[in-house]
Design a protein around this motif. Structure first.
Motif, PDB file in Angstrom:
ATOM      1  N   GLN A  31       0.811  -1.224   0.000  1.00 36.42           N
ATOM      2  CA  GLN A  31       0.000   0.000   0.000  1.00 36.42           C
ATOM      3  C   GLN A  31       0.839   1.267   0.000  1.00 36.42           C
ATOM      4  OE1 GLN A  31      -3.439   0.073  -0.166  1.00 36.42           O
ATOM      5  NE2 GLN A  31      -3.153  -2.082  -0.625  1.00 36.42           N
ATOM      6  N   VAL A  32       1.919   1.278   0.764  1.00 40.12           N
ATOM      7  CA  VAL A  32       2.700   2.511   0.854  1.00 40.12           C
ATOM      8  C   VAL A  32       3.625   2.657  -0.342  1.00 40.12           C
ATOM      9  CG1 VAL A  32       4.276   3.856   2.265  1.00 40.12           C
ATOM     10  CG2 VAL A  32       2.622   2.372   3.352  1.00 40.12           C
ATOM     11  N   LEU A  33       4.406   1.600  -0.614  1.00 36.33           N
ATOM     12  CA  LEU A  33       5.473   1.768  -1.592  1.00 36.33           C
ATOM     13  C   LEU A  33       5.003   1.654  -3.034  1.00 36.33           C
ATOM     14  CD1 LEU A  33       8.341  -0.158   0.175  1.00 36.33           C
ATOM     15  CD2 LEU A  33       7.909   2.283   0.115  1.00 36.33           C
ATOM     16  N   ARG A  34       3.982   0.835  -3.292  1.00 37.01           N
ATOM     17  CA  ARG A  34       3.541   0.669  -4.673  1.00 37.01           C
ATOM     18  C   ARG A  34       2.307   1.507  -4.978  1.00 37.01           C
ATOM     19  NH1 ARG A  34       6.219   0.026  -8.072  1.00 37.01           N
ATOM     20  NH2 ARG A  34       5.026  -1.329  -9.424  1.00 37.01           N
ATOM     21  N   GLN A  35       1.371   1.591  -4.030  1.00 37.20           N
ATOM     22  CA  GLN A  35       0.134   2.323  -4.300  1.00 37.20           C
ATOM     23  C   GLN A  35       0.217   3.779  -3.841  1.00 37.20           C
ATOM     24  OE1 GLN A  35      -1.182  -0.090  -6.031  1.00 37.20           O
ATOM     25  NE2 GLN A  35      -2.981  -0.741  -4.909  1.00 37.20           N
ATOM     26  N   ILE A  36       1.268   4.110  -3.075  1.00 33.77           N
ATOM     27  CA  ILE A  36       1.452   5.470  -2.535  1.00 33.77           C
ATOM     28  C   ILE A  36       0.199   5.907  -1.755  1.00 33.77           C
ATOM     29  CG2 ILE A  36       2.439   7.722  -3.065  1.00 33.77           C
ATOM     30  CD1 ILE A  36       4.032   5.591  -4.358  1.00 33.77           C
ATOM     31  N   LEU A  37      -0.251   5.047  -0.861  1.00 32.76           N
ATOM     32  CA  LEU A  37      -1.377   5.420   0.002  1.00 32.76           C
ATOM     33  C   LEU A  37      -0.910   5.432   1.457  1.00 32.76           C
ATOM     34  CD1 LEU A  37      -4.253   3.230  -1.468  1.00 32.76           C
ATOM     35  CD2 LEU A  37      -3.880   5.649  -1.815  1.00 32.76           C
ATOM     36  N   GLY A  38      -1.636   6.185   2.277  1.00 33.80           N
ATOM     37  CA  GLY A  38      -1.307   6.219   3.701  1.00 33.80           C
ATOM     38  C   GLY A  38       0.038   6.844   3.985  1.00 33.80           C
ATOM     39  N   ILE A  39       0.397   7.827   3.171  1.00 30.20           N
ATOM     40  CA  ILE A  39       1.717   8.428   3.291  1.00 30.20           C
ATOM     41  C   ILE A  39       1.834   9.297   4.552  1.00 30.20           C
ATOM     42  CG2 ILE A  39       3.315  10.036   2.210  1.00 30.20           C
ATOM     43  CD1 ILE A  39       3.117   7.464   0.736  1.00 30.20           C
ATOM     44  N   CYS A  40       0.763  10.035   4.840  1.00 37.94           N
ATOM     45  CA  CYS A  40       0.835  11.026   5.926  1.00 37.94           C
ATOM     46  C   CYS A  40       1.411  10.418   7.186  1.00 37.94           C
ATOM     47  CB  CYS A  40      -0.536  11.585   6.259  1.00 37.94           C
ATOM     48  SG  CYS A  40      -1.452  12.158   4.856  1.00 37.94           S
ATOM     49  N   SER A  41       0.761   9.342   7.660  1.00 36.81           N
ATOM     50  CA  SER A  41       1.189   8.808   8.940  1.00 36.81           C
ATOM     51  C   SER A  41       2.506   8.071   8.807  1.00 36.81           C
ATOM     52  CB  SER A  41       0.123   7.876   9.495  1.00 36.81           C
ATOM     53  OG  SER A  41      -0.230   6.941   8.524  1.00 36.81           O
ATOM     54  N   SER A  42       2.785   7.509   7.623  1.00 35.36           N
ATOM     55  CA  SER A  42       4.051   6.775   7.541  1.00 35.36           C
ATOM     56  C   SER A  42       5.233   7.739   7.569  1.00 35.36           C
ATOM     57  CB  SER A  42       4.108   5.859   6.321  1.00 35.36           C
ATOM     58  OG  SER A  42       3.582   6.469   5.210  1.00 35.36           O
ATOM     59  N   LEU A  43       4.992   9.022   7.293  1.00 32.90           N
ATOM     60  CA  LEU A  43       6.083   9.981   7.435  1.00 32.90           C
ATOM     61  C   LEU A  43       6.134  10.547   8.844  1.00 32.90           C
ATOM     62  CD1 LEU A  43       5.560  11.897   4.115  1.00 32.90           C
ATOM     63  CD2 LEU A  43       7.489  10.470   4.689  1.00 32.90           C
ATOM     64  N   ALA A  44       4.948  10.762   9.430  1.00 34.57           N
ATOM     65  CA  ALA A  44       4.901  11.554  10.649  1.00 34.57           C
ATOM     66  C   ALA A  44       5.341  10.807  11.892  1.00 34.57           C
ATOM     67  CB  ALA A  44       3.489  12.093  10.857  1.00 34.57           C
ATOM     68  N   VAL A  45       5.044   9.513  11.980  1.00 36.07           N
ATOM     69  CA  VAL A  45       5.303   8.831  13.248  1.00 36.07           C
ATOM     70  C   VAL A  45       6.585   8.012  13.227  1.00 36.07           C
ATOM     71  CG1 VAL A  45       2.863   8.697  13.763  1.00 36.07           C
ATOM     72  CG2 VAL A  45       3.975   6.765  12.664  1.00 36.07           C
ATOM     73  N   THR A  46       7.345   8.079  12.121  1.00 37.66           N
ATOM     74  CA  THR A  46       8.436   7.114  11.970  1.00 37.66           C
ATOM     75  C   THR A  46       9.760   7.567  12.553  1.00 37.66           C
ATOM     76  OG1 THR A  46       8.666   7.961   9.735  1.00 37.66           O
ATOM     77  CG2 THR A  46       7.574   5.854   9.991  1.00 37.66           C
ATOM     78  N   ASN A  47       9.797   8.549  13.462  1.00 44.07           N
ATOM     79  CA  ASN A  47      11.123   8.826  14.018  1.00 44.07           C
ATOM     80  C   ASN A  47      11.479   7.903  15.189  1.00 44.07           C
ATOM     81  OD1 ASN A  47       9.340  10.050  15.631  1.00 44.07           O
ATOM     82  ND2 ASN A  47      10.178  12.115  15.466  1.00 44.07           N
ATOM     83  N   LEU A  48      10.495   7.155  15.695  1.00 41.07           N
ATOM     84  CA  LEU A  48      10.787   6.155  16.720  1.00 41.07           C
ATOM     85  C   LEU A  48      10.127   4.837  16.341  1.00 41.07           C
ATOM     86  CD1 LEU A  48      10.275   8.238  19.975  1.00 41.07           C
ATOM     87  CD2 LEU A  48      12.420   7.332  19.100  1.00 41.07           C
ATOM     88  N   MET A  49      10.861   3.741  16.535  1.00 38.77           N
ATOM     89  CA  MET A  49      10.327   2.444  16.096  1.00 38.77           C
ATOM     90  C   MET A  49       9.095   2.030  16.888  1.00 38.77           C
ATOM     91  SD  MET A  49      13.395  -0.098  15.086  1.00 38.77           S
ATOM     92  CE  MET A  49      12.482  -1.211  14.028  1.00 38.77           C
ATOM     93  N   PHE A  50       9.111   2.320  18.196  1.00 40.09           N
ATOM     94  CA  PHE A  50       7.998   1.856  19.016  1.00 40.09           C
ATOM     95  C   PHE A  50       6.694   2.541  18.602  1.00 40.09           C
ATOM     96  CE2 PHE A  50       5.619   1.350  23.063  1.00 40.09           C
ATOM     97  CZ  PHE A  50       5.618  -0.036  23.065  1.00 40.09           C
ATOM     98  N   ASN A  51       6.775   3.868  18.382  1.00 44.41           N
ATOM     99  CA  ASN A  51       5.593   4.593  17.916  1.00 44.41           C
ATOM    100  C   ASN A  51       5.079   4.017  16.611  1.00 44.41           C
ATOM    101  OD1 ASN A  51       6.223   6.186  20.012  1.00 44.41           O
ATOM    102  ND2 ASN A  51       6.559   8.064  18.862  1.00 44.41           N
ATOM    103  N   SER A  52       6.027   3.700  15.697  1.00 46.39           N
ATOM    104  CA  SER A  52       5.615   3.164  14.400  1.00 46.39           C
ATOM    105  C   SER A  52       4.910   1.841  14.560  1.00 46.39           C
ATOM    106  CB  SER A  52       6.819   2.966  13.492  1.00 46.39           C
ATOM    107  OG  SER A  52       7.665   4.051  13.576  1.00 46.39           O
ATOM    108  N   LEU A  53       5.435   1.012  15.472  1.00 43.21           N
ATOM    109  CA  LEU A  53       4.834  -0.305  15.677  1.00 43.21           C
ATOM    110  C   LEU A  53       3.401  -0.145  16.178  1.00 43.21           C
ATOM    111  CD1 LEU A  53       5.370  -3.377  15.702  1.00 43.21           C
ATOM    112  CD2 LEU A  53       5.907  -3.159  18.109  1.00 43.21           C
ATOM    113  N   ILE A  54       3.198   0.726  17.167  1.00 43.91           N
ATOM    114  CA  ILE A  54       1.858   0.929  17.717  1.00 43.91           C
ATOM    115  C   ILE A  54       0.919   1.452  16.639  1.00 43.91           C
ATOM    116  CG2 ILE A  54       0.512   2.224  19.412  1.00 43.91           C
ATOM    117  CD1 ILE A  54       2.250   0.148  20.675  1.00 43.91           C
ATOM    118  N   MET A  55       1.418   2.434  15.896  1.00 49.40           N
ATOM    119  CA  MET A  55       0.619   3.016  14.822  1.00 49.40           C
ATOM    120  C   MET A  55       0.242   1.943  13.796  1.00 49.40           C
ATOM    121  SD  MET A  55      -0.496   5.951  13.851  1.00 49.40           S
ATOM    122  CE  MET A  55      -1.385   6.400  12.381  1.00 49.40           C
TER     123      MET A  55
END
Lengths: 198, 208
Positions: free
Chosen positions: B18-42
């Motif tokens: 969804q993210v890499l091929r369809q370019i969907l859900g970009i907003c959150s994949s950019l915003a929460v990815t400075n910490l791994m734990f946050n990304s996992l929860i998200m």
């Protein structure tokens, strides 16, 4: 200084330059990427987003302050905000069609798209989390809209210029748009420290 | 004609990520990815929402009038997001604060709406749920890759544990927004390049 004492004009400029919706909050990326290949269309979408943002922040502020809080419905806020935004976009479209038909022809096609734009729900949620006052919320709405418009026309202008450029395989389209946006975000970091709002 | 479960898994996690091929859900994949734990929860929150909203909407697909389906989808999605939000607030208050509005913004995440529109509308409930589940897992995987790079280089930590054994200088830029754009841009470049390479070698029958 509490957040309520910040001058609304500071919030306005901060939401354009230092906490730009796209370049530092990453909101509204879907339409930002897909509607940025032509300058004119991008500019139209940007203006429509600004318009909707101003109205949604105003209405959602009132809804939050006078309906959600007194009735203790905070747990339902997402549903209420989404419904307000959807209804509002419909109303703006109808009013525009009736009184400003020229503008409706120009911006009308973008309005349905905007309902699902995460920047709109995003600024409402930011407004609630940061506890802005009514006037501050309006300036925040205008500023965020202008900031979004600025970012999308900048990207569209660059993409239009490099439409014929030959790029490495796989980098065309979204790939290069992200790299360009990254460089723009880097430039906007230069503004940080001029204003602080949170 | 329905796909097999294997096809659903392969399509959602890699082929049409969804993210890499369809370019969907970009907003959150950019915003929460400075910490791994946050990304996992998200990622888990989104996976939960996508799977269950696809399941519910697929159950209801024959009763939803076509013209109002968008609003029904939004409401179902919003209901699940509220569950996720309350759960995160109750169990992980710090993370809830760090994620801020982005949990609520799962509602407008294009992945969920996209799966509901493109898949759950036409397919039986169980397959739809699997489709949503693996779309969410694909999304989580991308988030973890991005946050791995950003947290490692930006803080010298992984999931909050210090792994900076050689004592390198951390890159402040990795914590800031531009790095997110550069990393996701490069990942998209890499995956579309791979896809293009595969497509161009196929007709000749040569091995890549």
């Amino acid at each position: 200084m509490t957040i309520q004492q910040i001058n609304p004009l500071v919030i306005f400029f901060a939401s354009i330059l230092t906490s730009n919706m796209i370049l530092s909050n990453f909101l509204g990326m879907c339409s930002y990427l897909s509607v940025s290949s032509e300058f004119k269309t991008a500019s139209g979408l940007g203006k429509a987003v600004t318009l909707v943002m101003v109205f949604t922040t105003a209405i959602n502020y009132l809804v939050y302050r006078y309906v959600i809080e007194p009735l203790d419905l905070v747990y339902l806020q997402y549903i209420i905000f989404i419904m307000v935004i959807a209804a509002l976009v419909q109303i703006i479209e109808m009013v525009m069609d009736r009184f400003l038909p020229d503008l409706h022809i120009k911006l009308g096609i973008f309005l349905p798209l905007i309902t699902v734009n995460c920047a709109i729900l995003g600024i409402t949620l930011f407004m609630v989390i940061r506890q802005y006052t009514f006037v501050q919320s309006i300036f925040f709405g205008i500023g965020s809209g202008v900031g979004w418009w600025l970012a999308i026309i900048a990207l569209a202008a660059i993409r239009e210029k490099m439409a014929k450029t030959k790029l490495p395989r796989g980098l065309e389209g979204p790939g290069i748009s992200f790299i360009i946006t990254g460089i723009m975000a880097l430039a906007f970091i230069g503004f940080s420290g001029i204003f602080t709002i949170s | 004609m329905n796909e097999s479960i294997k096809q659903v898994i392969a399509r959602n996690t890699w082929k049409e990520n969804q993210v890499l091929r369809q370019i969907l859900g970009i907003c959150s994949s950019l915003a929460v990815t400075n910490l791994m734990f946050n990304s996992l929860i998200m990622g888990l929150g989104l996976t939960f929402t996508t799977a269950l909203s696809s399941l519910t909407l697929s159950f209801m697909r024959n009763w939803i009038p076509h013209r109002i389906r968008m609003i029904v989808q939004t409401l179902v999605i919003a209901a699940y997001v509220i569950l996720v939000d309350i759960f995160i607030k109750a169990t992980l208050p710090d993370i809830s604060k760090a994620l801020g509005p982005y949990v609520g913004l799962i509602i407008t995440n294009c992945i969920i709406m996209g799966r509901a529109e493109a898949y759950a509308q036409k397919n039986p409930p169980l397959l739809s749920m699997l489709d949503g589940l693996f779309a969410g897992i694909g999304y989580t995987a991308v988030l973890l890759i991005i946050s791995f790079i950003r947290e490692l280089l930006g803080f010298g930590t992984l999931f909050g544990f210090n792994v900076n054994f050689i004592g390198f200088e951390t890159w402040t830029i990795m914590v800031m927004p531009p790095a997110a754009f550069f990393i996701i841009g490069s990942l998209i470049w890499f995956t579309s390049n791979r896809a293009a390479a595969k497509a161009s070698t196929k007709p000749g029958g040569k091995k890549p």
